[in-house]
Design a protein around this motif. Sequence first.
Motif, PDB file in Angstrom:
ATOM      1  N   PHE A  83       0.848  -1.188   0.000  1.00  0.00           N
ATOM      2  CA  PHE A  83       0.000   0.000   0.000  1.00  0.00           C
ATOM      3  C   PHE A  83       0.887   1.242   0.000  1.00  0.00           C
ATOM      4  N   GLY A  84       0.412   2.256  -0.688  1.00  0.00           N
ATOM      5  CA  GLY A  84       1.155   3.501  -0.781  1.00  0.00           C
ATOM      6  C   GLY A  84       0.502   4.600   0.047  1.00  0.00           C
ATOM      7  N   PRO A  85       1.044   5.823  -0.018  1.00  0.00           N
ATOM      8  CA  PRO A  85       0.443   6.934   0.732  1.00  0.00           C
ATOM      9  C   PRO A  85      -0.997   7.165   0.297  1.00  0.00           C
TER      10      PRO A  85
ATOM     11  N   LEU B 292      -6.084   0.027   3.170  1.00  0.00           N
ATOM     12  CA  LEU B 292      -4.676  -0.307   2.996  1.00  0.00           C
ATOM     13  C   LEU B 292      -4.581  -1.818   2.863  1.00  0.00           C
ATOM     14  N   SER B 293      -3.949  -2.254   1.791  1.00  0.00           N
ATOM     15  CA  SER B 293      -3.884  -3.688   1.535  1.00  0.00           C
ATOM     16  C   SER B 293      -2.486  -4.073   1.099  1.00  0.00           C
ATOM     17  N   ALA B 294      -2.067  -5.240   1.527  1.00  0.00           N
ATOM     18  CA  ALA B 294      -0.745  -5.743   1.143  1.00  0.00           C
ATOM     19  C   ALA B 294      -0.879  -7.229   0.803  1.00  0.00           C
ATOM     20  N   THR B 295      -0.209  -7.607  -0.267  1.00  0.00           N
ATOM     21  CA  THR B 295      -0.163  -9.007  -0.696  1.00  0.00           C
ATOM     22  C   THR B 295       1.266  -9.496  -0.527  1.00  0.00           C
ATOM     23  N   MET B 296       1.425 -10.723  -0.045  1.00  0.00           N
ATOM     24  CA  MET B 296       2.770 -11.211   0.251  1.00  0.00           C
ATOM     25  C   MET B 296       2.881 -12.692  -0.103  1.00  0.00           C
TER      26      MET B 296
ATOM     27  N   TYR C  66     -11.668  10.296  10.042  1.00  0.00           N
ATOM     28  CA  TYR C  66     -11.513  11.553  10.761  1.00  0.00           C
ATOM     29  C   TYR C  66     -10.033  11.899  10.763  1.00  0.00           C
ATOM     30  N   LYS C  67      -9.728  13.163  11.129  1.00  0.00           N
ATOM     31  CA  LYS C  67      -8.318  13.535  11.195  1.00  0.00           C
ATOM     32  C   LYS C  67      -7.572  12.750  12.270  1.00  0.00           C
ATOM     33  N   ASP C  68      -8.310  12.177  13.226  1.00  0.00           N
ATOM     34  CA  ASP C  68      -7.668  11.308  14.214  1.00  0.00           C
ATOM     35  C   ASP C  68      -7.007  10.109  13.553  1.00  0.00           C
ATOM     36  N   ASP C  69      -7.476   9.732  12.338  1.00  0.00           N
ATOM     37  CA  ASP C  69      -6.941   8.558  11.640  1.00  0.00           C
ATOM     38  C   ASP C  69      -5.654   8.866  10.887  1.00  0.00           C
ATOM     39  N   GLU C  70      -5.247  10.153  10.835  1.00  0.00           N
ATOM     40  CA  GLU C  70      -4.026  10.479  10.099  1.00  0.00           C
ATOM     41  C   GLU C  70      -2.811   9.966  10.846  1.00  0.00           C
ATOM     42  N   GLY C  71      -1.818   9.526  10.089  1.00  0.00           N
ATOM     43  CA  GLY C  71      -0.584   9.075  10.711  1.00  0.00           C
ATOM     44  C   GLY C  71       0.177   8.111   9.822  1.00  0.00           C
ATOM     45  N   LEU C  72       1.281   7.596  10.344  1.00  0.00           N
ATOM     46  CA  LEU C  72       2.107   6.624   9.635  1.00  0.00           C
ATOM     47  C   LEU C  72       1.601   5.228   9.981  1.00  0.00           C
ATOM     48  N   TYR C  73       1.069   4.522   8.983  1.00  0.00           N
ATOM     49  CA  TYR C  73       0.526   3.192   9.192  1.00  0.00           C
ATOM     50  C   TYR C  73       1.594   2.168   8.842  1.00  0.00           C
ATOM     51  N   THR C  74       1.793   1.231   9.737  1.00  0.00           N
ATOM     52  CA  THR C  74       2.829   0.216   9.557  1.00  0.00           C
ATOM     53  C   THR C  74       2.196  -1.165   9.683  1.00  0.00           C
ATOM     54  N   LEU C  75       2.518  -2.010   8.718  1.00  0.00           N
ATOM     55  CA  LEU C  75       2.113  -3.414   8.769  1.00  0.00           C
ATOM     56  C   LEU C  75       3.334  -4.229   9.160  1.00  0.00           C
ATOM     57  N   ARG C  76       3.203  -4.994  10.229  1.00  0.00           N
ATOM     58  CA  ARG C  76       4.294  -5.877  10.661  1.00  0.00           C
ATOM     59  C   ARG C  76       3.790  -7.314  10.564  1.00  0.00           C
ATOM     60  N   MET C  77       4.441  -8.117   9.747  1.00  0.00           N
ATOM     61  CA  MET C  77       4.147  -9.543   9.658  1.00  0.00           C
ATOM     62  C   MET C  77       5.123 -10.249  10.596  1.00  0.00           C
ATOM     63  N   VAL C  78       4.602 -10.747  11.711  1.00  0.00           N
ATOM     64  CA  VAL C  78       5.432 -11.275  12.793  1.00  0.00           C
ATOM     65  C   VAL C  78       5.495 -12.798  12.688  1.00  0.00           C
ATOM     66  N   THR C  79       6.729 -13.310  12.676  1.00  0.00           N
ATOM     67  CA  THR C  79       6.959 -14.750  12.705  1.00  0.00           C
ATOM     68  C   THR C  79       7.907 -15.051  13.850  1.00  0.00           C
ATOM     69  N   LYS C  80       8.148 -16.348  14.079  1.00  0.00           N
ATOM     70  CA  LYS C  80       9.079 -16.731  15.127  1.00  0.00           C
ATOM     71  C   LYS C  80      10.490 -16.272  14.832  1.00  0.00           C
TER      72      LYS C  80
ATOM     73  N   GLY D  81      11.377 -13.436  13.175  1.00  0.00           N
ATOM     74  CA  GLY D  81      11.544 -12.005  12.958  1.00  0.00           C
ATOM     75  C   GLY D  81      10.292 -11.390  12.356  1.00  0.00           C
ATOM     76  N   THR D  82      10.443 -10.224  11.789  1.00  0.00           N
ATOM     77  CA  THR D  82       9.304  -9.515  11.222  1.00  0.00           C
ATOM     78  C   THR D  82       9.653  -8.958   9.852  1.00  0.00           C
ATOM     79  N   ALA D  83       8.617  -8.752   9.048  1.00  0.00           N
ATOM     80  CA  ALA D  83       8.732  -7.995   7.803  1.00  0.00           C
ATOM     81  C   ALA D  83       7.755  -6.838   7.927  1.00  0.00           C
ATOM     82  N   ALA D  84       8.192  -5.655   7.591  1.00  0.00           N
ATOM     83  CA  ALA D  84       7.368  -4.470   7.830  1.00  0.00           C
ATOM     84  C   ALA D  84       7.329  -3.595   6.599  1.00  0.00           C
ATOM     85  N   HIS D  85       6.217  -2.861   6.479  1.00  0.00           N
ATOM     86  CA  HIS D  85       6.054  -1.848   5.432  1.00  0.00           C
ATOM     87  C   HIS D  85       5.208  -0.723   5.999  1.00  0.00           C
ATOM     88  N   SER D  86       5.568   0.532   5.646  1.00  0.00           N
ATOM     89  CA  SER D  86       4.864   1.694   6.186  1.00  0.00           C
ATOM     90  C   SER D  86       4.484   2.651   5.074  1.00  0.00           C
ATOM     91  N   ALA D  87       3.418   3.416   5.301  1.00  0.00           N
ATOM     92  CA  ALA D  87       2.991   4.484   4.394  1.00  0.00           C
ATOM     93  C   ALA D  87       2.159   5.476   5.192  1.00  0.00           C
TER      94      ALA D  87
END
Length: 1407
Positions: free
Chosen positions: A194-196, A207-211, A256-270, A272-278
């Motif tokens: 997902f992008g900005p 916001l959607s991510a395919t992996m 709402y403006k309360d929803d504004e911010g940097l959104y991060t997806l963390r895929m957590v495994t035993k 480690g993690t893979a992350a992406h932000s927008a």
Amino acid sequence: MSVWIKRGNYNHEYHHKQSRYVVKEYSSSEAMEERYEHKTKARIQEVVRTKMADKYVREEPMIRGPKFQVRLRSHTVFENTPIKLFCTVEGFPMPIVKWYKDGLLLDMSSGRYLVETKGGIHSLEIPRCSTDDTAQYTAVAGNIHGQASSQASIIVKRFREEEETCPYAWLPFTAAMLPKVHYTKIHITFLEKFGPVFAVEGQSATLSATMSLNPNLANLQPEAQWYRDDTRLFDSKWVKIETGRGVTTLTLPNLYKDDEGLYTLRMVTKGGTAAHSAFVSVADGPPPVPGAPGAPMDMKIHDANRDYVIVSWKPPNTTTEGPILGYFVDKCEVGTENWTQCNDHPIKICKYPVSGLFEGHSYYFRVRAVNSHGISKPSRMSDPIAALDPTEFERLYAKKLGGKLSVVSYHDEVEAEGKPPGAPSGIYASETDRTYVVLSWKAPAYSSKVPMWYYMEKCMADSGAWHRVNTQVPIRSPRYAVFDLEEGKQYKFRVLSASIYGTSEPSEPTGPIQTQELKGVPSAPGQVIATRETDTSVLIQWAPPKEPNNLIGYYIDQCVKGSKNWISANHKAHKSTRFVVSGLTKGETYVFRVQAINELGLSEESQESAPLTVKAALNTPSAPYGIALLNCDGHSMVLNWKKPLHSGGAKIKDYYVDKRRSGTAVWREVHIPPLAERLYKVEGLTEGAVYQFQVHAANLAGLGPASEHSADFTCEAWTMPEPGPAYDLTFCEVRDNSLVVEWQKPIYSGSGPITGYHVEYAKQGSSDWTTANETAVSHRFVKVTGLEEDTSYVFRVRAVNAAGVGKASMASDPITSKAVAGSKEVSCVVDKKSGDIVLSFESCQMNEGSQFIWKKDYKEVTDFTKGVVIKTEGSHSKLIFKNPDKEDFGTFSVSVTNTEGVSSSYTISSDELAKMLALSYDIRHPIIPLKSELAYKILERGRMRFWLKTEEISSNVTYKFFANNKEMSGSDPNKMGHDVSTGIIEFIMDHFTADNEGTYTCQITDGGGKAQSSLVLIGDAFKAALAEAEFQRREYIRVKEGPHFSEFLSLHVGDDCSVTLVCKVANLKKESEFHWYREDTEIIPDVKPDLGSGVCKLPIKLFSLKTAGVYKATISDDRGKDMSQIDISGKVFDDAINKISRLAGASAKELVINCTATGIQLQCHMKYYTSEMNITWYHGETKLSHSDKFVIGGTPAMATMEVIEPGEKDQGLYSIVIIDPENSHKRTLDLSGEVYEKAFAEFQKLKAEAYAEKNRGKVVGGLPDVVTIMEKKTLSLTCKVNGDPKPQVSWLKNGTEVEPDDQYVVSLDQGKFASLTIKGVSMEDSGRYTMIVQNKFGGESVDIVVSVYRHGEKIPDAKPLLTPKTIIPPKLPIEIPQPKTQPAPSPAPPKAAPGRGVKSPTPTRRK
């Protein structure tokens, strides 16, 4: 025993509290006691659940203690290797994690340990382990709701030694090390990210991510964790999360403006993690009223009790809207939709205590902002909150009724002994604000059936006067907010507990507690620095404000340079001093500014940042590769390498070459300074030694990584007769079945000169080489054809000399035979206008920094001395031959840098070139057709323009102008020029005079074409042109070079008969001066000329022949002077009088009578009268003329005619006729009968009064109003008197007549000089003295104030009387003496001047 309540149904005030239940069991059976205890606990929990369900309506679990989602794992590592421990913790507020080693807090200052925290992921890294690091490590996570911990052991072994026994084998199972457990590491690759997002309030966002997972195990699926600004998100009313089958989606259904911010997806495994932000940006929606502010945000509940809550929020950004004036807080009871406003007037601070709530009811809250334009939309409503006692459930108590029966009740419902409760203790302020303080205390031990409550008392810190705080409801909770305090004052508080049995002693008072003082908004942030990040985003950093004043965060504004159109970059307050502004336009230049905010509002804007153009940030280049040996002479080697695949966004400036002996580890730089080319001769080598080389590339961003080291190169001299390898193979004009290969000449040529080259190619991965050209080519390029479409090939080149075919070059990088999508070919034409031969190419790709490179026979065109020109506009480029000749044949190619290999070529044969040269000649030698012959036009300043128009001319056109067969010069002040677009050729002669009569000719040459045109200016044609030129020259000097009159003087007569001179001036400046003159005498008007409007007016008062004459106006400054004049006489004057006569005649009133002391006067009132008007008076039919009998005249407001000493024969009809060129206006009056008798009687009366006034007794002069005199002096009051007959004189003192004696002497000399002398004045002589002068026609009395003072005293300040003189009327009837001779029927009046009435001794009276 902890009472656990289902998540979502409790508040943080009650979480992690230990229950204090007293359970009494009367049964002796242990089993029954356990069962009873279990049932009692279950019963208590059931009551708690029921109560809590009533107390709170929670829609999402926002309050919770720490919990480890991923716990620490034990590890066994070798000495000198790194180790990293990971764990994932959740909780709200975000827990803080501390690290311990064998129960002792780790010392982070030693530098041996690195701790990192990202969101809920925490790590401890030991970069270089030693045996001392063998220990048990504990991560302790804590927030206000509790603590949690996780343990792991690290065993550090010596390298290649037997495994040591674990000193932590005794640990319990839950904390034991598992060194032999091996887990499967799952590699996660994001396929779609997902992008900005840039949205508006009220919209939705997804916001959607395919992996892809490797390996993808059904029982080991990663956990998708979504965060906003490091805060974990869960499913709720505002957030929807779906995860499964390699896809995870987060949906924000109502933004709402309360929803504004940097959104991060963390895929957590035993493993480690893979992350992406927008970044998700939420802008303000359309306001309810234009100009209204955006909605506030981040609504929070800080404290809740039985009748109040404290709410806070953050202010909106006001980039373009007006400043915020205040806020309205609204509440709504849960289960209804009725929103009510809590405050009557806007509050300016982003915090407000809402009181007056109903106990046990739940509420929502929201806020609206107000400015001068209106009210904003409401903020997102808060979570529901209940108005209840936060300590209500601590008082639950289980009581045994007998046998197995029990009841759950409150402590205060238990039987008591009738004693009052004890005093509270431990009172303190848990929160302070400007006008309120939240107090907490410890309740006393209390057990009674009757309820207990509290009283709150307060006093000023510097006094001992305690006052009880009034509360709307009884205080049942050991926590209460005291409102209505003064800002910045110090208070003390104490608490008393009470019941029906009495009141306790007061608690120990608090120390001085000071309410907060309003400090204002923060100061402006410091310097703002913008730096490049990506081609659509910029990193903004700034210095925090020097006066933060409870800083909440920052708003960032952006603006395209030069536009001043500021827009918000963020719509929700940002806490840190760095922010990435996304969604910018690539290549656009922006400036940025920052505002700080606190609960009072926004600070001043910071200074603007320096302008920054949006480009991708520079990175260091990738590593060079393909190091090749081109020559060796036994002491040196010539190396070549390929440039990096990625330049890092900037041109590669330098290369660094390192060497080492094969088998050694230390690299040494072989050259200083760095290299700019990819060819270098390494000298100083040892013959026979084997070397390896590596190369670094550098750009503006810095030094890139080293290349892979080269193969082993032995330093042995090359002696073979064949040539060495070619190098630097490049490709262009790649098509589906062909391409062009270029290369550089070998450094080593062998035993003879190089005579040609062979190009070989093979499919990628194959060793089956094919020769593209069986016959060697002498040039260094070959077009390879017959390739398979969309197939990858590698190429190499061999040089040939007399000894044979030389070594092959290093194989090229793979190249695929596939044309660039949309690629075009070079075209060749002869320009129809200029005759130039033009090669044109349009690129299908253009990127930043792309350039067109033109080559002839694949050698770059650098010689532009023969008329070769390259023109590039956007994606088009042309190679133009301005002076083509027969040598300009060959293959011309063009390539475009910074693209995917866009290139093309065109081959011009000698035959084709000959045809194009012939066509070019025909185009360049045309007959020049003319659209118009030579003509002239007079320009401003009297300049003469000779011009003609052709059908078409080129930029190489030449021309000459002649006058009488003599060439005219186009140098200053003359001008000569042409316009290719219009075909106009012109010559401008600056000064056209009488000497310029004759014939003018223009000769044109354009390539081979010629044209000529002539113009004859002789005789009358010349005279007319010369006259026009001289006129324009004068006008230019008058108008253009200084101030001037745009409208000359003119005379205007207004509707009210006012006469005004009017003119307009132009081309003024501040120093310009305007003056009026009449007959060369300056006139200073009452009102200065209005130079601002350019209209100047001069009113001519009492317009008549006396005001006629020559009027002049001047305007001047340092640039020059202009003058306008008008002669108000003759026709100009007559026209003005005629217009005045028309207006005055139309306004004339009916005749009225006004008697005077000399006669009967007839008056006709009108707008204006002057004797120059055509006005005639009539008596009956007889025209009257001015004479001693009939005095004709008037004033500016009326025309008059007076009959002097009227008699019976003067009765009759009188009329006045006012004549203008168009009409006549007549007014009449019948002066006869009763009208005449009344007028005549009034005349006689006025005549007698005038005679009496003339002859009455008068004081002519000499008497003062005030006299001050020293005591014992002599005072003489003397004056001159007049009257006929001679008047009598008397003196009064303070109203009493003065009797003459030795002190007071009264005299009247010759009937003219009267005096009063007071000898030896004394203080009693002070007073008011009155002199009375009188005869039979009347007289007057004069008052004098005499003030006497003693010697040595200050001279008194005597003031005169208000009425020092009083007129004494005559004795009636007034008898006018008759002359001795027989008088005429009516005495003749004195002679009057023409046009005026007879002057009478009696003033004229107007009715």
